[in-house]
Design a protein around this motif. Sequence first.
Motif, PDB file in Angstrom:
ATOM      1  N   PHE A 182       0.851  -1.189   0.000  1.00  0.00           N
ATOM      2  CA  PHE A 182       0.000   0.000   0.000  1.00  0.00           C
ATOM      3  C   PHE A 182       0.886   1.239   0.000  1.00  0.00           C
ATOM      4  N   GLN A 186      -2.809   5.506   0.722  1.00  0.00           N
ATOM      5  CA  GLN A 186      -3.721   4.430   1.120  1.00  0.00           C
ATOM      6  C   GLN A 186      -3.676   4.239   2.629  1.00  0.00           C
ATOM      7  N   PHE A 190      -6.680   4.599   5.559  1.00  0.00           N
ATOM      8  CA  PHE A 190      -7.212   3.455   6.311  1.00  0.00           C
ATOM      9  C   PHE A 190      -7.889   3.916   7.600  1.00  0.00           C
ATOM     10  N   THR A 322      -7.400  -6.544   2.175  1.00  0.00           N
ATOM     11  CA  THR A 322      -7.574  -5.816   0.915  1.00  0.00           C
ATOM     12  C   THR A 322      -8.994  -5.282   0.796  1.00  0.00           C
ATOM     13  N   PHE A 325      -9.189  -1.858   2.027  1.00  0.00           N
ATOM     14  CA  PHE A 325      -8.665  -0.872   1.065  1.00  0.00           C
ATOM     15  C   PHE A 325      -9.717  -0.569   0.014  1.00  0.00           C
TER      16      PHE A 325
END
Length: 1084
Positions: A182, A186, A190, A322, A325
């Motif tokens: 990442f 990113q 989070f 994931t 994300f």
Amino acid sequence: MEYQFRIIEKKWQKNWEEEKIYRVENDYPRPKCYVLDMFPYPSGAGLHVGHPLGYIASDIYARYKRLQGYNVLHPMGFDAFGLPAEQYAIETGQHPAVTTEKNIASFKEQMNNIGFCYDWSREVRTSDPDYYKWTQWIFLQLFQSWYDRNTKKAEPVSRLISIFEKEGNFSQSCPQDESVQFSADQWNAFDEKTKQDVLMNYRLAYCGYGDVNWCEALGTVLANDEVVNGVSERGGYPVVKKRLRQWYLRITEYADRLLEGLQQIEFSEAMKEMQSNWIGKSVGAEIIFPLKAPSRPSPVGKESQPARPRHETAQPSLYPLTKEFAVQNRNNPTHEEKLLWEELRHNKTGFHFRRQHIINSFIVDFACLKKKLTVEIDGGYHKNPDQQFYDKERTKFLLENGYKELRFSNEEVRKNINKVIECIVEELHKLPSVEGKENAGKAFPLGEGLDGASIRVFTTRPDTIFGVDFMVLAPEHELVDQITTPEQSKAMSDYIAYVNSRSERERMAEKKITGCFTGAYAVHPFTGKKIPIWVSEYVLAGYGTGAIMAVPCGDERDHKFARHFNIPITNIIGNYYNGEEANPSKEAVLQHSDFLNGMRMQDAVEVVIRQLEENGIGKRKVNYKMRDAAFSRQRYWGEPFPIIWKDGVAVPLEEKELPLKLPHVEAYKPGPEGEGPLANISGWVNQFSSPSGEGRMGGALETNTMPGYAGSSWYFLRYMDPHNDGEFAERKATDYWNQVDVYIGGTEHAVGHLLYSRMWTKALCDLGYIGFDEPYKKLINQGKITGDSRFVYRVSGTDQFVSHGLKDKYQTDELHVDVNIVDGFVLDTEAFKKWKPDFAGAAFILENGQYICGSAVEKMSKSKYNVVNPDIIVDKYGADTFRMYEMFLGPIEQSKPWDTKGIEGVHRFLKKLWRSFFEQDIFLVNDEEPAENELRILHKTIKKVREDTERFSFNTAVSQFMICVNELAVLNCHKRKILEPLLILLAPYAPHISEELWHQLGNKTSVLNAAFPAFNEQYLKENSINYPVAVNGKTRTEIFFSLDAGQKDMENEVLANETVQKWMNGKSARKIIIVKGRMINVVV
RNA sequence: GCCCAGAUGGCGGAAUUGGUAGACGCGCCAGACUCAAAAUCUGGUUUUCGCAAGAAAGUGCAGGUUCGAUUCCUGUUCUGGGCACCA
């Protein structure tokens, strides 16, 4: 005056205690020596004569170093948490704290009886809250740390977070899963939970999932020890694998340093080898074998095939991460993404699109799965180098897995979105549809029928890639479920059930070949050949990738497997393979190996790896056999974890909240889901949940406890500063005492305790808490003392016992008999009748008027009635005799049987020593000057004892004492100038008698504080040597030569010697070998 | 199965660097002291042959290297420890 060892020993033990003679100060200017025994577990059975072997050795060494002027730290304590106490509690209801306390008291009494020089004021117990406070504290340091692979050391997680914030994780690959990547943006986007999940994948102490031995019938998790042949030892109930949340230590990150560290420490070569084998570093390649789609689609939802979500294209292990994300990306689309999505959604193009879709570990902006097309919009942040790297990796992956990727810039989307859509639609029409499913768009790369999935294998022999005849997956491999064909599913589920009933040990030790075909095939990455995929227990999930490429001509197990299941074998090594057994040679010249033909195997390794990397179907890889250390137990009697679980996030307690004390319990039943017994005590679990516990409201304490090796991984540090309540040990103290100079213990700790302890030390060193990164400078392994069991033979079905020599005439049962009622081999038949009520009416069939027992050397254990208690020996012969006899038995590192009879010899030696000082009540010692031969005896002994003590050869040192006293007795020597130094030499071995006689000589201070006598070489000088003379290697005579005799003169004299001439038998000498000071050999 | 270690008299073991195999101790045998026993002391004790002097064999087994191997190399057998939750 008699040698009254009982009185003497008690007297001096009391005196030493009153004088606090063993008290050790952190005396910084003096040279230090740290001598440590491995932590004993205080078992209920007490000490038997086997236990003190190492303790006596270290005691002698510690006392010896003290005489040499060192400040010697020689502490003792107890590894007091552990399974046996809890097991005992389950059986008897007695609380482990109570039994442990009792056991420790009796251990200490037994130890004091033997006269060890421990400074008990430094005693530590792992189960003491003042101690485990710091075990918990160190755990939190590990929890709050990660291993920086670039600097190769542990660092605080806070630094990791700031790296993530600035540059994502591209410079710090994720140890848990290297495909997790990442960018900084990113990361910053989070939510807290996601961040914590990511960090957990880096922490040195982390939480994951692992299999345990679950016994439904007993309702508990069993240790490997407690599982025998797949069923519980107690009760014989079935045991299955159960997946539970577990803590782990990321020891694998230290693999390389643990290997390198071996070079700086004095462990035996065998020990180092065991550790490096355990770490198991191997260099090779990871190779991707794509799966071949089966010819027919398989039905969905059959019982044998647990249904998976058909749309799942993500790698399941990464999915939770994931997903986070992806969801965030969806919630925060860029302006351009928003624009395009409006055009693509609701099948506006005639094709079904998904946005922010996960494929393997990658997130694509838009995907049409039916056509395997992805669309990326090149956002502003794609200029970031890390993000570019991620993009490149994604493109590579998609390409390798049959996707078509379209890329558009933000500008293109903004300026002419219609053109972009046109372009996409055009591409969609060109691409073939993925066939075979009622809804192909939802049936994608995982599971059969799905192209794109692949098997990764690790191999140290990539050179044999063209000899692959089949693949083998571990039964636990995640693909097994998905690729097994309907035809094979029954056979597979039967096989998996069989494997589940077996322990890892059994699986590895199994000679029988078992396995099951999945029905599926992989594709050879170079030749495209179809390769059958099997499942077998000999492949373990935890090793490598849990899958292997099998090369039968080069690997014995693969070969046997191929033979057993009639799989055709490809020979790539010509004559090196004889068709009968595999040949693991690296010398062979390759055949049937495509571009490798004609190459030597060892040269081919590099070529293959390069080719694999070029084609993107594999890469060079270092693999370790070692796995992360499971660090939690579903038990009560261990250190509680200072962790609160709040909304799935592990929140550490604060330092001021430590120690987190173990609550008192009445029952030891496990929690409802197999958690530890602590799960049942809601008051304890929720103690931080009160309204005042802000922020952690609703959080519950971790209910696992730490394993036995937690406390023992760092105890050697606590001894340095055992009462410090502000830190685990003052830095000044750890700098002074530093590494353990000599560590004594058994080889059974080779790969457990010793590795964990080394890892903890390295981590503490990295974090700056101590100044050295290896705990133990030198390790001495002590062997075991085995028991010498005795047997009686009962005539089956009767009360008659037949003597050993006659037993073959009867049908008999062999029974262990208590060695304490057998003298040598002769049974005390009266004592036998009284021994157990069952035998009260025993009758005996004797030989020569005696009952002779059978014998066997086995482990010393209560159940074999072969345990000899040191207390009895000490009572009968004294501690000094006992100490010396244990040492006299043989080399410290060897195992040997105990034989009480031999102790007489050592006892006689001490009595003889006593008689050098006293005859009746007459004190014999005089102040005469010693003669030269007396001095020679003394100095020979000083030299030998010093050398032997230093190299831990205590048995030969004891021999030398005997020789010395024997020789002095022959000379009738009673001279103070000889005997006084001798007492100092002897003091480490037999401290009590030495102290007594030392005081009899008029000394007022303790012999323990005397100075070790100096050795004077001059007394040992010889001017001539009696050479053994051999003819053709056989010693025939001896001839005296002075040390400075010339070669020629010696030769002449040898040849003139009558005996030599006789053996030369008239022939002439071809050669005369003279080794100065050693021997002479005449060759004819 | 894999990894590590070990194997020498009746027994525990010694021989530290390839150089007199069996130190030291136990046990056993003989003797001294003793009414006797214990304790202590003295001598002997690898096996085989021999009255002896002496000779031959001999360090788990089979080979090899070397003037010389308990020691180094290859293979092999057996025993012990470890193989990830016994400690």
